[in-house]
Design a protein around this motif. Structure first.
Motif, mmCIF file in Angstrom:
data_model
loop_
_atom_site.group_PDB
_atom_site.id
_atom_site.type_symbol
_atom_site.label_atom_id
_atom_site.label_comp_id
_atom_site.label_asym_id
_atom_site.label_seq_id
_atom_site.Cartn_x
_atom_site.Cartn_y
_atom_site.Cartn_z
ATOM 1 N N PHE A 146 95.178 171.189 65.859
ATOM 2 C CA PHE A 146 96.423 171.611 65.613
ATOM 3 C C PHE A 146 96.987 172.118 64.284
ATOM 4 C CE2 PHE A 146 96.277 169.004 69.493
ATOM 5 C CZ PHE A 146 96.952 169.769 70.328
ATOM 6 N N TYR A 147 96.047 172.490 63.513
ATOM 7 C CA TYR A 147 96.219 173.166 62.262
ATOM 8 C C TYR A 147 96.062 174.798 62.406
ATOM 9 C CZ TYR A 147 95.639 169.104 59.244
ATOM 10 O OH TYR A 147 95.872 168.101 58.469
ATOM 11 N N ARG A 148 96.683 175.419 61.430
ATOM 12 C CA ARG A 148 96.944 176.852 61.461
ATOM 13 C C ARG A 148 96.815 177.105 60.107
ATOM 14 N NH1 ARG A 148 101.915 178.320 59.270
ATOM 15 N NH2 ARG A 148 103.579 176.522 58.906
ATOM 16 N N SER A 149 96.490 178.756 60.002
ATOM 17 C CA SER A 149 96.449 179.119 58.627
ATOM 18 C C SER A 149 97.798 179.312 58.185
ATOM 19 C CB SER A 149 95.593 180.533 58.743
ATOM 20 O OG SER A 149 95.761 181.348 57.763
ATOM 21 N N VAL A 150 98.239 178.986 56.931
ATOM 22 C CA VAL A 150 99.666 179.126 56.291
ATOM 23 C C VAL A 150 99.676 180.588 56.134
ATOM 24 C CG1 VAL A 150 101.389 178.677 54.617
ATOM 25 C CG2 VAL A 150 99.656 176.908 55.611
ATOM 26 N N PRO A 151 100.675 181.390 56.705
ATOM 27 C CA PRO A 151 100.993 182.812 56.559
ATOM 28 C C PRO A 151 101.330 183.205 55.151
ATOM 29 C CG PRO A 151 102.712 182.075 57.841
ATOM 30 C CD PRO A 151 101.620 180.899 57.590
ATOM 31 N N GLU A 164 102.683 171.562 63.939
ATOM 32 C CA GLU A 164 103.694 170.810 64.277
ATOM 33 C C GLU A 164 104.026 169.539 63.083
ATOM 34 O OE1 GLU A 164 106.101 171.467 66.274
ATOM 35 O OE2 GLU A 164 104.953 173.127 67.479
ATOM 36 N N ASN A 165 105.118 168.852 63.345
ATOM 37 C CA ASN A 165 105.428 167.733 62.236
ATOM 38 C C ASN A 165 104.514 166.502 62.649
ATOM 39 O OD1 ASN A 165 106.571 166.936 59.920
ATOM 40 N ND2 ASN A 165 107.703 165.417 61.134
ATOM 41 N N TRP A 166 104.281 166.188 64.022
ATOM 42 C CA TRP A 166 103.585 165.047 64.478
ATOM 43 C C TRP A 166 102.080 165.207 64.080
ATOM 44 C CZ3 TRP A 166 99.194 165.917 67.326
ATOM 45 C CH2 TRP A 166 99.148 166.963 67.966
ATOM 46 N N LEU A 224 104.718 160.259 52.527
ATOM 47 C CA LEU A 224 105.952 160.700 52.240
ATOM 48 C C LEU A 224 106.079 162.216 52.143
ATOM 49 C CD1 LEU A 224 107.071 158.395 49.420
ATOM 50 C CD2 LEU A 224 107.431 158.108 51.647
ATOM 51 N N PHE A 225 105.241 162.957 51.718
ATOM 52 C CA PHE A 225 105.294 164.434 51.953
ATOM 53 C C PHE A 225 105.072 164.723 53.228
ATOM 54 C CE2 PHE A 225 104.570 164.210 47.493
ATOM 55 C CZ PHE A 225 105.192 165.466 46.722
ATOM 56 N N TRP A 226 104.295 164.253 54.078
ATOM 57 C CA TRP A 226 103.959 164.692 55.629
ATOM 58 C C TRP A 226 105.505 164.707 56.166
ATOM 59 C CZ3 TRP A 226 100.993 167.446 58.408
ATOM 60 C CH2 TRP A 226 99.536 167.816 57.923
ATOM 61 N N PHE A 227 106.193 163.428 56.401
ATOM 62 C CA PHE A 227 107.059 162.846 57.066
ATOM 63 C C PHE A 227 108.426 163.110 56.517
ATOM 64 C CE2 PHE A 227 103.384 160.845 58.832
ATOM 65 C CZ PHE A 227 103.395 161.435 60.169
ATOM 66 N N ILE A 228 108.773 163.259 55.452
ATOM 67 C CA ILE A 228 110.014 163.347 54.763
ATOM 68 C C ILE A 228 110.373 164.850 54.037
ATOM 69 C CG2 ILE A 228 111.614 162.485 52.669
ATOM 70 C CD1 ILE A 228 110.196 159.709 53.173
#
Length: 364
Positions: A146-151, A164-166, A224-228
């Motif tokens: 569920f990763y992607r290449s950041v555009p 997704e955030n999850w 913290l970076f991932w979820f906030i």
């Protein structure tokens, strides 16, 4: 796009959004830490390599020592190469999450083995830590899909980001394991204070609590970076800014946990307290006196034995092995552990007594 005062437009590789620019600076710091760690640990790595045997912790140590710098060197090439095309990035972006999952699994396996060892091979500890490791391996493997290449724009590099955030549970699973590892190591150390009081600073250094704590802190900051933190758009890599640093520091501190183990690495080593309180052997002689038969004038002749002699003799062997004496019944050249017949002193038995080496004030 921003330009300068003359109206010239900057290339995409230089015209970076704030979060992407921070991401690049952070990756430079990550590479610096990885290079410094590789250099500083080289002498100790070589000594460990030359040590006999290949227990699991030694294999994991050398695997992580090679795998970590290689992984992030390749990641850095993809991120900083201005000629890296978008098509190439679409084929490459899963490299970092997959390799990092492998690296974290190796580091977590070290924690499972070590915590199991300091709790005297407790099955409950092994099952609990092993379950957390199993969950981590499964979760990270699933999340890689569920990763992607950041555009990003051409020339701005190749980065993997979550769809997704999850997907942040990719890092939540190892963070839970490192939290349990830190808590159990801390509890075990404080338990040892009941046996041997020690200052908190010395306790921290003796048991490597600073290493467990550093791993826990860097992973919590990553959480913290991932979820906030909230990205501004789909091309904002703010969630993954700390991930590379978290993986490198986790690996670096885990390597030091292995190097801090005293003695053999087999089965995870032993708790430091068992070494600091290891007994040393002293020799003590006990005299069992016998009375001469005053009526007959006949004295009993009793031999001298050590406990090693006693263990090595059967019931019918006690009459064998006699030291040569002169005609006055004095022993000639009686050494430690030898059998001596002495009518004047009776039975002499030399025993081994185990004493605590650290009970003496001057012991080092």
């Amino acid at each position: 796009m921003s330009g300068n005062s003359t109206g010239l437009q900057l290339p995409h590789s230089l015209d970076l959004p704030p979060h992407l620019s921070a991401h690049k600076y952070f990756l430079v710091c990550t590479l610096t830490v990885a290079a410094w760690d590789t250099l500083v640990l080289s002498p100790r790595t070589w000594r460990l390599f030359k040590s006999p045997g290949w227990p699991v912790l030694k294999v994991l140590f050398h695997f992580m020592r090679i795998f970590m710098p290689v992984e992030f060197t390749i990641v850095a090439v993809a991120f900083f190469d201005t000629k890296w095309s978008r098509d190439s990035c679409q084929k490459f972006y899963l490299f970092e999450p997959i390799c990092t999952a492998i690296l974290l699994a190796a580091a977590s396996a070290v924690h499972v083995i070590r915590i199991h060892a300091i709790y005297e091979k407790s099955r409950n500890v092994l099952f609990a830590m092993g379950a957390l490791l199993a969950v981590q391996v499964v979760v990270t493997a699933i999340c890689c899909g569920f990763y992607r290449s950041v555009p990003l724009l051409d020339g701005q590099g190749c980065i993997a980001g979550p769809k997704e955030n999850w997907v942040g549970i990719y890092w939540l699973a190892p963070t839970l394991l490192y939290t349990a590892s830190f808590a159990l190591a801390l509890y075990r150390s404080f338990q040892s204070l009941n046996v041997k009081p020690l200052g908190y600073w010395k306790l921290m250094l003796r048991d490597g609590l600073n290493l467990y704590g550093a791993i826990w802190i860097v992973n919590m900051v990553n959480m913290l970076f991932w979820f906030i933190m909230k990205p501004t758009d789909v091309s904002d890599p703010v969630k993954t800014i700390v991930t590379s640093m978290a993986a490198v520091l986790t690996t670096s501190m885990t390597l030091r946990i292995i190097l801090s183990i005293r003695g053999d690495l087999t089965y995870g080593g032993s708790f430091a307290l068992s070494h600091s309180s290891a007994p040393s052997t002293s020799r003590t002689t006990h005299i069992l006196s016998t009375r001469s038969n005053m009526n007959t004038g006949i004295a009993s002749h009793a031999p001298q034995y050590t406990l090693e002699d006693m263990r090595g003799k059967g019931e019918g062997d006690w009459s064998s092995g006699e030291l040569v004496t002169d005609n006055k019944n004095n022993s000639l050249g009686a050494g430690e552990g030898e059998i001596v017949r002495d009518a004047a002193n009776g039975v002499k038995i030399t025993t081994d007594r185990q004493v605590r080496y650290d009970q003496y004030p001057g012991a080092k």
